[in-house]
Structure formats: structure tokens, C-alpha cells
Design an enzyme around this catalytic site. Structure first.
Site, PDB file in Angstrom:
ATOM      1  N   GLU A 160       0.707  -1.393   0.118  1.00  0.00           N
ATOM      2  CA  GLU A 160      -0.033   0.047   0.150  1.00  0.00           C
ATOM      3  C   GLU A 160       0.811   1.192   0.066  1.00  0.00           C
ATOM      4  O   GLU A 160       0.899   2.067   0.945  1.00  0.00           O
ATOM      5  CB  GLU A 160      -0.904   0.026   1.175  1.00  0.00           C
TER       6      GLU A 160
ATOM      7  N   GLU B 150      -5.651  -8.200  -1.453  1.00  0.00           N
ATOM      8  CA  GLU B 150      -6.156  -8.059   0.176  1.00  0.00           C
ATOM      9  C   GLU B 150      -7.604  -7.768  -0.205  1.00  0.00           C
ATOM     10  O   GLU B 150      -8.208  -6.882  -1.234  1.00  0.00           O
ATOM     11  CB  GLU B 150      -5.581  -7.015   0.849  1.00  0.00           C
TER      12      GLU B 150
HETATM   13  C1  BG6 Z   1      -4.324  -3.037   4.600  1.00  0.00           C
HETATM   14  C2  BG6 Z   1      -2.979  -3.460   5.264  1.00  0.00           C
HETATM   15  O1  BG6 Z   1      -4.592  -1.730   4.912  1.00  0.00           O
HETATM   16  O2  BG6 Z   1      -5.630  -3.388   5.256  1.00  0.00           O
HETATM   17  C3  BG6 Z   1      -3.331  -4.514   6.190  1.00  0.00           C
HETATM   18  O3  BG6 Z   1      -2.356  -3.857   4.000  1.00  0.00           O
HETATM   19  C4  BG6 Z   1      -4.420  -4.339   7.034  1.00  0.00           C
HETATM   20  O4  BG6 Z   1      -1.928  -4.594   6.896  1.00  0.00           O
HETATM   21  C5  BG6 Z   1      -5.751  -4.478   6.321  1.00  0.00           C
HETATM   22  O5  BG6 Z   1      -4.794  -5.113   8.087  1.00  0.00           O
HETATM   23  C6  BG6 Z   1      -7.089  -4.268   7.101  1.00  0.00           C
HETATM   24  O6  BG6 Z   1      -7.008  -3.309   7.754  1.00  0.00           O
HETATM   25  P1  BG6 Z   1      -7.203  -3.464   9.364  1.00  0.00           P
HETATM   26  O7  BG6 Z   1      -7.016  -1.967   9.876  1.00  0.00           O
HETATM   27  O8  BG6 Z   1      -8.642  -3.953   9.483  1.00  0.00           O
HETATM   28  O9  BG6 Z   1      -6.210  -4.458   9.921  1.00  0.00           O
END
Ligand code: BG6
Length: 482
Positions: free
Chosen positions: A177, A379
Site C-alpha cells: 500500500e 487483500e
Molecule cells: C490494509 C493493510 O490496509 O488493510 C493490512 O495492508 C491491514 O495490513 C488491512 O490489516 C485491513 O485493515 P485493518 O485496519 O482492518 O487491519
């Protein structure tokens, strides 16, 4: 059987070292930025502290202890049918302060074991080189990536891991990111620009000039790593990783269109344009001028950016928001690093992130038409409260619904003609939340007995979604039924 998703589609899951490994000070590992971050919640921000304080709880220190459970966890991923597992390298396992001349052999050996275990199960590792795991020493000494020194230190890490894991790892992502740095929320985990600061995350002083200078250093570092890999390891597939926070104009008022276009440019396109096309995009010049941002470059930087364009575009996708030219008084929602104006057509998760599967198809089309490179969604997922039943089961139909709807839209995108090569939903095993430091915000197919007060026996349990995803993979995405 004819399937929509191509044969060999890379189904899998994603994690990041700092959020699931634990073992924060074992076998020579140094302290990273997340090791200095306390837990928080949806209402209470987490803190960063300059020392490890006895009165605070640091969730990364044990996390879910993948460090000691990796064999069991990878076996569970294999049971689900994973073809690929996205994880990251904890920089401080290899270079405890980031500045050592020689790497830490015990740290390197740990990832040998992890990648060997993946291979034994027929799982391809996909490795993020830097996923919010900056050595804390580099924060205090250099103000993180604000210093150009970091480029060479990052390259030192890359040279070591590229050589060590040749034959074990083929897919690499240079920065997780990277565009988090376009927002103040990126100061802590992505940029490490919090030298001398102790307190809640939102209070970290923000300076856009520094953030864009930092990004320049990261672009150069990324391009150098890509070019170096291309020269020395032609079999490596090198990718960027963008936080894609899709946004729409709130109305068809042309002013909203322009406001949204500017938001899309700065948030979603700026970094990808540089990493995929190797040049600073035209719209950045006006943005820099209007925000009084001057990027210090060294001779040769622009050539490096050109030389080091990525082979693969990867991104995270969780939510979308709206943009209005006049957003005063409009209802706001939160999101991944960045919020926006509420979309009346969408519902939100318990953390206020608006759920928008169709936006994933739209994003895939926009990205592919812009770059034409192979794409992976690395993701995606629903952070939710799960309930452990007395009989040890976890019923998570909400997670299945979320993932099903997104996979359906990915299938539409494949039919649209997009070269989508893989999908790794986030937090395939429960782990610590990046934004809040919580365990309560769970994403996994696998439940881990670990709670926000640090208790839990760390045992693993299959959720209902585990069996569902197993069937999805077995049918290459054809059977999405319950
Ligand atoms: C992304 C990141 O921003 O989202 C992860 O690459 C992160 O590291 C994921 O865990 C989900 O976000 P969160 O804040 O719900 O853990």
C-alpha cells in the site's frame, strides 16, 4: 470442467509478518515500528511509544504466534486448497536495526522454514518486502523514509533476500500500500515519519512536503529493487501494491466529477502510475504547485523510475466512498486509511467501511484499461466480530456473503476480459488489525483463540467460511453456494 476463472488461478490468502508472527524479540530480531504500537479499538486510537512501556499492551509482540505455529497454519491453508500464500518479511528479523553490515542468520533461517513448508504443501509464496515493518531504529535516527539513506538500507535487505530465497520465492511486492503515504494516516506504519513522537496515532505531526519526499524515496527504492531483480533474477515477478480506495462522484454535478477525478488521481493513481509507467504523471505537477510541494531529486532518479517498472499490479480492496465538491455538512464514513462521503446505496461493516462488491469490478476495469498488466487482488475481506460457540464452531455467514459477492464481481471482471491471475483475501487466519491494533476485528477463515487483553490459548479452529472457501477453490470459483 469449463470455469470462468482461468486454469491455474492463484487462490490463496494474505497476512503480514508484523500482524501475525509474534516472536517480536526472538532469535536476534530487532524492534520494528509496530512493536512500538499499543492496541486500540474502533473508538480509541492506538499509540506509538518511544520505548516499550510496562504499562502498555503491544499486540504485535505475540500476535497469533505464527512464529511457532507456522507448520500448523500452513497445513490448514493447504487443507483449504491454497495455491498461493501472501506474507511479508519482517525487516528486523534480517537486519535488527536496519543498519547492520551482515544479516541475522536466524531470521533468514526462519523464512527458509516458512517457504520450504509452503513448497512442501504445493503453495507458492508471494512476498511483500516491506509491509509496515520498518525498523524502529530508523525512525529515531532518520525520521524513517524522510531520509534518502533508507533507499540503500532497503536495497541491502533486497539483495540479501533475493539471493537467499532464489528457487523458493518467485513473486515479490516492493511496498505494501505504497499510496498510504499520500495521506496523513500513512505517517506511522508506512513512512515511519514520527521521530521523537509518543502519543495517539492521529496526533502525529503531518507535513505533506515530507510525505511526498518520502514517497519519492520509496519510488526510487522500489524501482531500484525491480531493476536489480530483473537484471539478476529474470524469473522473478515484481509487483506494486496499491491501497485502492475506489471513490465515486456523490452526484452527477460536473463539479463532483472533477472533485472525484482529482481524488482518484491523488489517492489511487499517482503511485501506480509511477510504478507501472515509470514517470511522474502530468496531474501531479499542478497538485505539487498548489500544495507548495517540492520534490528533491538526485541526478539519475527519473531514469531509475523508468527502468524499474513493475511486471504485476496488485492491490487491496475493501470499500469505497463518495466525493463531493462541497462536502461540508455531508454524512461521512470511515474506510481503509481514508474515509469519504457516505454512499446512500451501500451498507457498512461494524468498523464503518462501506461494502461495495460491484466497485471491485469497476476498479479492475479501470486499472486494467490503464496499465494492461496482469493483476492480483492481494487483500479483500470483512473485519467482523466473531462468536466462538460452546461447541467450538464459528458461524460467519456475513463473511461468506461478503467474499462471495466480491468473487462474483471478480468473475464478471474476468468475463470483461481482464487478466486477473490471483486472489488472496486478507487475514486468512485471524490476526492483529493494522489500523486499531485489535484482535476483535477478525478476517480469518481460521479462528485463533487470542483476545484483546492478551489472553487466549492460541488454538486454531476452522470457521464455517473455511469449508466454504475450500469448496470455492476446489471448483476454481464455480461453486459459491453455502
Ligand atoms: C490494509 C493493510 O490496509 O488493510 C493490512 O495492508 C491491514 O495490513 C488491512 O490489516 C485491513 O485493515 P485493518 O485496519 O482492518 O487491519
Amino acid at each position: 470442467m469449463e470455469t470462468t476463472f482461468p486454469k491455474g488461478f492463484l487462490w490463496g490468502g494474505a497476512c503480514a509478518a508484523n500482524q501475525f508472527e509474534g516472536g517480536w524479540n526472538l532469535d536476534g530480531k530487532g524492534e520494528s515500528v509496530p512493536d512500538h504500537c499499543t492496541n486500540g479499538s474502533v473508538t480509541t486510537p492506538k499509540w506509538v511509544t518511544r520505548t516499550i512501556r510496562p504499562d502498555k499492551f503491544y499486540p504485535s509482540h505475540e500476535a497469533i504466534d505464527f512464529y511457532h505455529h507456522y507448520e500448523e497454519d500452513i497445513a490448514l491453508f493447504a487443507e483449504m486448497g491454497f495455491k498461493v500464500f501472501r506474507t511479508s518479511i519482517n525487516w528486523t528479523r534480517i537486519f535488527p536495526t536496519g543498519e547492520e553490515a551482515q544479516p541475522n542468520e536466524a531470521g533468514l533461517a526462519f523464512y527458509d522454514r516458512v517457504f520450504d513448508c509452503c513448497k512442501q504443501h504445493g503453495i507458492e509464496p508471494l512476498v511483500t518486502i516491506s509491509h509496515y515493518e520498518l525498523p524502529y531504529h530508523l525512525v529515531e535516527k532518520y525520521n524513517g523514509w524522510a531520509s534518502r539513506e533508507l533507499i540503500e538500507l532497503y536495497m541491502r535487505l533486497c539483495r540479501v533476500i533475493f539471493a537467499r530465497y532464489q528457487g523458493k520465492v518467485k513473486y515479490w511486492l516492493t511496498f505494501n500500500e505504497i499510496n498510504a503515504g499520500t495521506r496523513p494516516a500513512g505517517n506511522l506504519m508506512a513512512l515511519g515519519t514520527c521521530r521523537g513522537y509518543e502519543g495517539p496515532r492521529p496526533g502525529i505531526p503531518d507535513d505533506p512536503q515530507t510525505r511526498y519526499q518520502v514517497l519519492h524515496h520509496q519510488f526510487v527504492a522500489s524501482a531500484k529493487a525491480v531493476a536489480y531483480a530483473h537484471r539478476n533474477y529474470p524469473e522473478y515477478v515484481m509487483g506494486c501494491m496499491i491501497l485502492f480506495a475506489a471513490s465515486y462522484p456523490l452526484t452527477c454535478n460536473p463539479e463532483d466529477l472533477i472533485a472525484n477525478q482529482q481524488n482518484m488521481n491523488q489517492m489511487n493513481w499517482f503511485c501506480g502510475d509511477i510504478q507501472c509507467r515509470g514517470i511522474y504523471p502530468y496531474y501531479a505537477m499542478r497538485f505539487f504547485a498548489e500544495h507548495n510541494i517540492q520534490i528533491q531529486m538526485e541526478p539519475g532518479d527519473l531514469e531509475i523510475l523508468k527502468e524499474g517498472t513493475v511486471d504485476l499490479y496488485t492491490f487491496s480492496y475493501y470499500m469505497s466512498t463518495c466525493v463531493s465538491a462541497q462536502d461540508a455538512g455531508k454524512e461521512k464514513v470511515s474506510g481503509n486509511m481514508v474515509g469519504g462521503v457516505k454512499n446512500p446505496y451501500l451498507k457498512a461493516s461494524d468498523w464503518g467501511w462501506q461494502i461495495d462488491p460491484v466497485g471491485l469490478r469497476w476498479s479492475l476495469n479501470e486499472i486494467y484499461s490503464r496499465y494492461g498488466k496482469p493483476i492480483m487482488v492481494v487483500e479483500n475481506g470483512l473485519g467482523a466480530y466473531d462468536k466462538l460457540e460452546a461447541d467450538g464452531s464459528i458461524h460467519d455467514p456475513y463473511r461468506i456473503d461478503y467474499l462471495r459477492a466480491h468473487i462474483q464481481q471478480m468473475a464478471e471482471a474476468v468475463k470483461d476480459g481482464i487478466n486477473l491471475i490471483g486472489y488472496t483475501p486478507w487475514g486468512c487466519i485471524d490476526l492483529v488489525s493494522a489500523s486499531t491494533g485489535e484482535m476483535a476485528k477478525r478476517y480469518g477463515f481460521i479462528y485463533v483463540d487470542k483476545y484483546d487483553d492478551g489472553t487466549g490459548d492460541l488454538s486454531r479452529r476452522r470457521k464455517d467460511s473455511f469449508y466454504w472457501y475450500q469448496k470455492v477453490i476446489a471448483t476454481n470459483g464455480e461453486d459459491l453456494s453455502d
